[in-house]
Design a protein around this motif. Structure first.
Motif, mmCIF file in Angstrom:
data_model
loop_
_atom_site.group_PDB
_atom_site.id
_atom_site.type_symbol
_atom_site.label_atom_id
_atom_site.label_comp_id
_atom_site.label_asym_id
_atom_site.label_seq_id
_atom_site.Cartn_x
_atom_site.Cartn_y
_atom_site.Cartn_z
ATOM 1 N N LYS A 16 1.187 -1.350 0.390
ATOM 2 C CA LYS A 16 -0.099 -0.024 -0.277
ATOM 3 C C LYS A 16 0.969 0.950 0.424
ATOM 4 N N GLY A 39 -5.558 10.695 7.875
ATOM 5 C CA GLY A 39 -4.974 9.390 7.305
ATOM 6 C C GLY A 39 -4.449 9.477 6.465
ATOM 7 N N LYS A 42 0.637 11.556 7.241
ATOM 8 C CA LYS A 42 1.568 12.944 7.894
ATOM 9 C C LYS A 42 2.502 11.663 8.841
ATOM 10 N N THR A 44 3.339 9.008 8.341
ATOM 11 C CA THR A 44 4.055 7.559 7.455
ATOM 12 C C THR A 44 5.115 8.543 7.198
HETATM 13 N N1 LIG Z 1 1.722 -0.050 10.553
HETATM 14 C C1 LIG Z 1 0.629 0.187 9.410
HETATM 15 N N2 LIG Z 1 0.069 -0.790 8.561
HETATM 16 C C2 LIG Z 1 -0.113 -0.707 7.609
HETATM 17 N N3 LIG Z 1 -1.257 0.665 6.972
HETATM 18 C C3 LIG Z 1 -0.886 1.358 8.229
HETATM 19 C C4 LIG Z 1 -0.039 1.806 9.153
HETATM 20 N N4 LIG Z 1 0.056 2.128 9.971
HETATM 21 C C5 LIG Z 1 -1.185 3.908 9.172
HETATM 22 N N5 LIG Z 1 -1.460 2.471 7.738
HETATM 23 C C6 LIG Z 1 -2.661 3.594 7.150
HETATM 24 O O1 LIG Z 1 -1.966 4.322 6.656
HETATM 25 C C7 LIG Z 1 -2.331 5.748 5.517
HETATM 26 C C8 LIG Z 1 -1.828 6.942 6.274
HETATM 27 O O2 LIG Z 1 -2.016 6.956 7.558
HETATM 28 P P1 LIG Z 1 -1.665 7.700 8.998
HETATM 29 O O3 LIG Z 1 -1.176 7.712 10.169
HETATM 30 O O4 LIG Z 1 0.720 7.914 8.606
HETATM 31 O O5 LIG Z 1 -1.857 9.499 8.299
HETATM 32 P P2 LIG Z 1 -1.826 10.527 9.284
HETATM 33 O O6 LIG Z 1 -1.854 11.320 8.352
HETATM 34 O O7 LIG Z 1 -0.737 10.655 10.202
HETATM 35 O O8 LIG Z 1 -3.300 11.276 10.004
HETATM 36 P P3 LIG Z 1 -3.472 10.727 11.605
HETATM 37 O O9 LIG Z 1 -4.266 12.729 11.233
HETATM 38 O O10 LIG Z 1 -5.144 10.846 11.672
HETATM 39 O O11 LIG Z 1 -3.151 11.045 12.474
HETATM 40 C C9 LIG Z 1 -3.828 5.178 6.799
HETATM 41 O O12 LIG Z 1 -4.726 4.687 6.117
HETATM 42 C C10 LIG Z 1 -3.563 4.249 7.416
HETATM 43 O O13 LIG Z 1 -4.454 3.547 7.827
#
Ligand SMILES: Nc1ncnc2c1ncn2[C@@H]1O[C@H](COP(=O)(O)OP(=O)(O)OP(=O)(O)O)[C@@H](O)[C@H]1O
Ligand SMILES: [Mg+2]
Length: 259
Positions: A16, A39, A42, A44
Motif C-alpha cells: 500500500k 489518514g 503525515k 507515515t
Molecule cells: N502500520 C500500518 N500498516 C498498514 N497501514 C497503515 C499503518 N499505519 C498507518 N497505515 C495507513 O496508512 C495511511 C496513513 O496513515 P497515517 O497514520 O500516516 O496518517 P496521518 O496523516 O498521520 O493521520 P492522522 O491525522 O489521523 O494522524 C492510513 O490509511 C492508515 O490506515
C-alpha cells in the motif's frame, strides 16, 4: 548541506503506497509544518524520516544517511510521537522520563553521565516545568506531559526535532504553553523543527516551510508559495480562506459541510 533531502519519494506499508513522489528539503534554520486531513500519511512520513519504514522509491537523505540499510541518524532526531502510552502505575517522575531521552545514546553498560542529568534540568527549564520535576509523570496534565516529552526529545541534544501532533488533546491554554515551549526550543537549540499538526495557525509567525498532504496529492515548499486558498480548498475539499489580521496570516474554514 541540507539536513533532509527527499527527492520523488514514495512510501507506505507492504504494497500500500501512502504518499508518492514527495520532494522537499529541510535546512538548519527551517521550521517546517506538515498538515492535512486524517489518514493522508503525515505519521507515515515521520516514520520514513526516522527510518522506521523504508522508502519504496525515490532518493532520501537525512543527516548524512540514505535511509537504506543501518542508519544511525535516528538517534540524532528528537521525536515526540503522536501517541505515547505510559502505564499510569509506572513509578516514574517527570525527571525520570526526560532522562530516558538519553538512553538510546548510551552504550549497553554505560551509566547515565552527569552531563545528561544537567541537560535534563536545562530542558525542563526550557519547557517551563522545572518545579514539576519530581511529580509522577502520570499525575501531570496532558499539556504538561506533552511539554515533558518535548524536554525528553531534546536530550542529546538532537540535530532535528520531529513532533507528531504535539498539541493534540490539550486545552487552549495548554496548547499555547506547548507551542511556546516548541518556539523556545527552536530558538535556544538552533535546530530545525518539523511539526505535524491539524492547526497550522499557531505556527504561521514562525514557520518557514510547509508540506500540505492530501489524498494522493501533496504540496511542499516555502509558506508564501504554498499556503494559498486554491491549494487548501483543493486538499480539504471545501472553501478555505487565507486571511490577515494585524499583519498575521491565518487560515479559516468558512463553510464546512458533510461530504
Ligand atoms: N502500520 C500500518 N500498516 C498498514 N497501514 C497503515 C499503518 N499505519 C498507518 N497505515 C495507513 O496508512 C495511511 C496513513 O496513515 P497515517 O497514520 O500516516 O496518517 P496521518 O496523516 O498521520 O493521520 P492522522 O491525522 O489521523 O494522524 C492510513 O490509511 C492508515 O490506515
Ligand atoms: Mg498521524
Amino acid at each position: 548541506m541540507s539536513e533532509i533531502v527527499f527527492d520523488k519519494v514514495s512510501a507506505g506499508y507492504d504494497r500500500k503506497i501512502v504518499f508518492e513522489n514527495l520532494s522537499f528539503t529541510l535546512e538548519k534554520h527551517d521550521f517546517m509544518v506538515i498538515f492535512g486531513p486524517n489518514g493522508v500519511g503525515k505519521t507515515t512520513l515521520a516514520k520514513t524520516i526516522l527510518g522506521i519504514i523504508s522508502p519504496i522509491s525515490g532518493s532520501t537523505y537525512v543527516l548524512g544517511c540514505t535511509l537504506h540499510g543501518v542508519c544511525p541518524h535516528k538517534k540524532m532526531i528528537g521525536y515526540v510521537p503522536q501517541v505515547y502510552n505510559l502505564d499510569p502505575d509506572f513509578p516514574a517522575t517527570l525527571f525520570d522520563i526526560v532522562l530516558t531521552g538519553c538512553y538510546p545514546l548510551l552504550k549497553p553498560t554505560e551509566k547515565v553521565h552527569q552531563i545528561y542529568i544537567e541537560q535534563a534540568y536545562r530542558n525542563l527549564k526550557t519547557v517551563g516545568l522545572i518545579e514539576f520535576k519530581d511529580v509522577p509523570f502520570s499525575k501531570l496534565s496532558s499539556g504538561q506531559q506533552k511539554r515533558g516529552l518535548l524536554a525528553r526529545a531534546l536530550m542529546g541534544p538532537p540535530k532535528i526535532l520531529l513532533l507528531d501532533e504535539p498539541t493534540a488533546g490539550v486545552d487552549l491554554v495548554s496548547e499555547v504553553q506547548v507551542n511556546l515551549a516548541i518556539e523556545t526550543a527552536f530558538r535556544d537549540f538552533n535546530i530545525p523543527v518539523i511539526a505535524i499538526t491539524h492547526d497550522i495557525n499557531p505556527y504561521l509567525s514562525i514557520a518557514t516551510k510547509v508540506i500540505i498532504m492530501g489524498y494522493g496529492k501533496h504540496y511542499a515548499g516555502r509558506i508564501d508559495e504554498i499556503l494559498r486558498e486554491e491549494i487548501l480548498s483543493e486538499i480539504y475539499r471545501t472553501k478555505v480562506d487565507v486571511l490577515e489580521k494585524e499583519g498575521k496570516r491565518y487560515i479559516n474554514i468558512r463553510d464546512a459541510h458533510y461530504g
